[in-house]
Design a protein around this motif. Structure first.
Motif, PDB file in Angstrom:
ATOM      1  N   ILE A  65       0.871  -1.176   0.000  1.00 15.24           N
ATOM      2  CA  ILE A  65       0.000   0.000   0.000  1.00 15.24           C
ATOM      3  C   ILE A  65       0.909   1.227   0.000  1.00 15.24           C
ATOM      4  O   ILE A  65       1.862   1.293   0.774  1.00 15.24           O
ATOM      5  CB  ILE A  65      -0.892   0.016   1.273  1.00 15.24           C
ATOM      6  N   ARG A  66       0.627   2.175  -0.885  1.00 20.59           N
ATOM      7  CA  ARG A  66       1.431   3.409  -0.905  1.00 20.59           C
ATOM      8  C   ARG A  66       1.250   4.184   0.401  1.00 20.59           C
ATOM      9  O   ARG A  66       2.187   4.618   1.030  1.00 20.59           O
ATOM     10  CB  ARG A  66       1.014   4.255  -2.122  1.00 20.59           C
ATOM     11  N   LEU A  67      -0.034   4.361   0.812  1.00 22.62           N
ATOM     12  CA  LEU A  67      -0.342   5.025   2.081  1.00 22.62           C
ATOM     13  C   LEU A  67      -1.803   4.777   2.403  1.00 22.62           C
ATOM     14  O   LEU A  67      -2.648   4.814   1.515  1.00 22.62           O
ATOM     15  CB  LEU A  67      -0.105   6.542   1.966  1.00 22.62           C
ATOM     16  N   MET A  68      -2.108   4.509   3.672  1.00 28.94           N
ATOM     17  CA  MET A  68      -3.500   4.436   4.112  1.00 28.94           C
ATOM     18  C   MET A  68      -3.807   5.726   4.869  1.00 28.94           C
ATOM     19  O   MET A  68      -3.021   6.175   5.711  1.00 28.94           O
ATOM     20  CB  MET A  68      -3.686   3.224   5.038  1.00 28.94           C
ATOM     21  N   ILE A  69      -4.925   6.347   4.522  1.00 28.36           N
ATOM     22  CA  ILE A  69      -5.354   7.580   5.196  1.00 28.36           C
ATOM     23  C   ILE A  69      -6.700   7.310   5.864  1.00 28.36           C
ATOM     24  O   ILE A  69      -7.678   6.965   5.198  1.00 28.36           O
ATOM     25  CB  ILE A  69      -5.487   8.753   4.202  1.00 28.36           C
ATOM     26  N   SER A  70      -6.727   7.437   7.193  1.00 22.07           N
ATOM     27  CA  SER A  70      -7.965   7.226   7.950  1.00 22.07           C
ATOM     28  C   SER A  70      -8.603   8.578   8.242  1.00 22.07           C
ATOM     29  O   SER A  70      -8.019   9.413   8.935  1.00 22.07           O
ATOM     30  CB  SER A  70      -7.639   6.488   9.250  1.00 22.07           C
ATOM     31  N   LEU A  71      -9.793   8.797   7.702  1.00 25.67           N
ATOM     32  CA  LEU A  71     -10.528  10.044   7.924  1.00 25.67           C
ATOM     33  C   LEU A  71     -11.379   9.870   9.171  1.00 25.67           C
ATOM     34  O   LEU A  71     -12.415   9.221   9.148  1.00 25.67           O
ATOM     35  CB  LEU A  71     -11.419  10.358   6.707  1.00 25.67           C
ATOM     36  N   LEU A  85       6.762   6.898  12.128  1.00 27.71           N
ATOM     37  CA  LEU A  85       7.976   7.590  11.687  1.00 27.71           C
ATOM     38  C   LEU A  85       8.197   7.454  10.177  1.00 27.71           C
ATOM     39  O   LEU A  85       8.648   8.394   9.527  1.00 27.71           O
ATOM     40  CB  LEU A  85       9.193   7.064  12.466  1.00 27.71           C
ATOM     41  N   ARG A  86       7.819   6.318   9.602  1.00 30.98           N
ATOM     42  CA  ARG A  86       8.052   6.135   8.158  1.00 30.98           C
ATOM     43  C   ARG A  86       7.153   7.034   7.308  1.00 30.98           C
ATOM     44  O   ARG A  86       7.381   7.215   6.128  1.00 30.98           O
ATOM     45  CB  ARG A  86       7.879   4.669   7.766  1.00 30.98           C
ATOM     46  N   THR A  87       6.100   7.592   7.929  1.00 32.70           N
ATOM     47  CA  THR A  87       5.212   8.468   7.137  1.00 32.70           C
ATOM     48  C   THR A  87       5.603   9.944   7.262  1.00 32.70           C
ATOM     49  O   THR A  87       4.877  10.806   6.764  1.00 32.70           O
ATOM     50  CB  THR A  87       3.729   8.321   7.568  1.00 32.70           C
ATOM     51  N   VAL A  88       6.728  10.245   7.920  1.00 34.32           N
ATOM     52  CA  VAL A  88       7.097  11.651   8.138  1.00 34.32           C
ATOM     53  C   VAL A  88       7.132  12.464   6.833  1.00 34.32           C
ATOM     54  O   VAL A  88       6.573  13.566   6.778  1.00 34.32           O
ATOM     55  CB  VAL A  88       8.420  11.778   8.942  1.00 34.32           C
ATOM     56  N   PRO A  89       7.733  11.965   5.723  1.00 39.44           N
ATOM     57  CA  PRO A  89       7.695  12.755   4.491  1.00 39.44           C
ATOM     58  C   PRO A  89       6.262  13.054   4.038  1.00 39.44           C
ATOM     59  O   PRO A  89       5.971  14.169   3.579  1.00 39.44           O
ATOM     60  CB  PRO A  89       8.419  11.862   3.472  1.00 39.44           C
ATOM     61  N   ASP A  90       5.365  12.085   4.184  1.00 41.43           N
ATOM     62  CA  ASP A  90       3.962  12.306   3.810  1.00 41.43           C
ATOM     63  C   ASP A  90       3.278  13.275   4.770  1.00 41.43           C
ATOM     64  O   ASP A  90       2.457  14.095   4.358  1.00 41.43           O
ATOM     65  CB  ASP A  90       3.192  10.978   3.770  1.00 41.43           C
ATOM     66  N   ASP A 141      -9.300   3.666  12.450  1.00 41.28           N
ATOM     67  CA  ASP A 141      -9.116   2.605  11.460  1.00 41.28           C
ATOM     68  C   ASP A 141      -7.714   2.515  10.864  1.00 41.28           C
ATOM     69  O   ASP A 141      -7.441   1.607  10.077  1.00 41.28           O
ATOM     70  CB  ASP A 141     -10.136   2.800  10.334  1.00 41.28           C
ATOM     71  N   HIS A 142      -6.816   3.435  11.212  1.00 41.23           N
ATOM     72  CA  HIS A 142      -5.427   3.325  10.739  1.00 41.23           C
ATOM     73  C   HIS A 142      -4.676   2.232  11.499  1.00 41.23           C
ATOM     74  O   HIS A 142      -3.691   1.695  11.006  1.00 41.23           O
ATOM     75  CB  HIS A 142      -4.701   4.664  10.913  1.00 41.23           C
ATOM     76  N   VAL A 143      -5.158   1.925  12.715  1.00 39.05           N
ATOM     77  CA  VAL A 143      -4.400   1.050  13.617  1.00 39.05           C
ATOM     78  C   VAL A 143      -4.148  -0.351  13.036  1.00 39.05           C
ATOM     79  O   VAL A 143      -3.019  -0.852  13.083  1.00 39.05           O
ATOM     80  CB  VAL A 143      -5.079   0.987  15.010  1.00 39.05           C
ATOM     81  N   PRO A 144      -5.169  -1.035  12.459  1.00 36.39           N
ATOM     82  CA  PRO A 144      -4.887  -2.352  11.880  1.00 36.39           C
ATOM     83  C   PRO A 144      -3.833  -2.289  10.764  1.00 36.39           C
ATOM     84  O   PRO A 144      -3.103  -3.260  10.550  1.00 36.39           O
ATOM     85  CB  PRO A 144      -6.242  -2.798  11.313  1.00 36.39           C
ATOM     86  N   GLY A 182       1.959  -3.548   9.476  1.00 37.43           N
ATOM     87  CA  GLY A 182       3.201  -3.100   8.849  1.00 37.43           C
ATOM     88  C   GLY A 182       3.037  -2.137   7.684  1.00 37.43           C
ATOM     89  O   GLY A 182       3.968  -1.929   6.902  1.00 37.43           O
ATOM     90  N   TYR A 183       1.851  -1.526   7.546  1.00 41.39           N
ATOM     91  CA  TYR A 183       1.614  -0.585   6.447  1.00 41.39           C
ATOM     92  C   TYR A 183       1.767   0.860   6.903  1.00 41.39           C
ATOM     93  O   TYR A 183       1.474   1.181   8.064  1.00 41.39           O
ATOM     94  CB  TYR A 183       0.208  -0.790   5.873  1.00 41.39           C
ATOM     95  N   PRO A 184       2.179   1.756   5.994  1.00 48.90           N
ATOM     96  CA  PRO A 184       2.227   3.178   6.342  1.00 48.90           C
ATOM     97  C   PRO A 184       0.812   3.752   6.378  1.00 48.90           C
ATOM     98  O   PRO A 184       0.040   3.557   5.438  1.00 48.90           O
ATOM     99  CB  PRO A 184       3.038   3.804   5.197  1.00 48.90           C
TER     100      PRO A 184
END
Length: 282
Positions: A147-153, A189-194, A228-231, A236-238
């Protein structure tokens, strides 16, 4: 209709007690409304999962990338919001605002595809331990898909400009504003650039925004593990949660009083606009 009016019209349909156990009629109504709205932009997949012998549904819309013909298959951006409510609450901020923004992101991305494929998901059963999103994240993991990125609204519509209207988990108040008039982005931490990229675009659109990177899947700040970002983190996904910080600002959290009148629709529209710009630049 402009963006603010469209968000308001979604809220009018979605804001009602829609607890899957205690208000199954409202729950079904919201589900059908979301499905109809997403179906304007493509085929909606209804993904079933079972909890204690009963079937629940995530609603999924996949939008293709700009370059459909490319041999290189890019991983998707997954954007999700939950449509169930806590018992006895009409759930205006939690989480009709997240769903309304999800529907508007679907509209925007369908009309102008991104470099990445985008998957929009309305999750069920968030209030019972992120069960819909757990099912979804586990499926990705099982199929060994990236997954490129998961965004939980999460809650996106409550704003308070007064001083000292914002509280924080221990230790954070020294680093962040004391007025609850910003939207927060929380990632690992891995999502800091995003986080930097998204927050910059949101601020540029005129919306105050703060971001917080947390180590170790947020385990040291449990309040960051409440949607919903937690799972996705745990698999192991950003992933990034977008939130107005829930009960650290909104006194109506999980209450009967969580109604449209308590929301700031200009704030909500600003958040939506900023996300549109930010997601386009990922």
């Amino acid at each position: 209709m402009n963006l603010k009016e469209r968000l308001h019209s979604h809220l009018i349909q979605i804001v009602r007690d829609r607890n899957p156990y205690l208000a199954s009629e409202g729950h079904f109504y919201a589900q059908q409304y979301i499905r109809e709205q997403l179906a304007q932009w493509g085929t909606v997949e209804i993904d079933d999962f079972s909890v204690r012998g009963r079937i629940y549904h995530n609603l999924i819309l996949d939008l293709p990338p700009l370059d459909r013909a490319s041999k290189k298959r890019l991983p998707p951006i997954v954007i999700g919001a939950h449509y169930d409510t806590a018992p006895g609450s009409p759930g205006a901020d939690d989480n009709a605002t997240g769903v309304a923004v999800l529907l508007e992101l679907a509209r925007d991305i369908a009309s102008g595809p991104l470099k990445y494929p985008v998957q929009l998901v309305a999750f069920d059963m968030e209030e019972y331990g992120y069960l819909g999103s757990s099912h979804h994240a586990a499926k990705y993991k099982q199929q060994q898909k990236s997954i490129r990125l998961m965004i939980s609204l999460e809650m996106l519509g409550y704003c308070n400009h007064n001083p000292n209207s914002q509280s924080y988990p221990a230790g954070l108040k020294y680093f962040y504003p004391n007025s609850g008039n910003f939207i927060a982005l929380i990632g690992t931490l891995r999502t800091v650039p995003d986080l930097i990229n998204l927050s910059g675009k949101i601020r540029k659109s005129g919306q105050p925004c703060e971001w917080l990177p947390v180590p170790n899947r947020g385990l040291i700040v449990p309040d960051t593990r409440r949607s919903d970002h937690v799972p996705f983190w745990d698999n192991g996904y950003p992933a990034i949660m977008v939130t107005d910080t829930a009960n650290m600002r909104n006194p109506h959290y999980h209450r009967e009083s969580d109604r449209i009148e308590t929301l700031d629709l200009d704030f909500l529209a600003g958040v939506c606009q900023g996300l549109v710009k930010g997601i386009r630049h990922l």
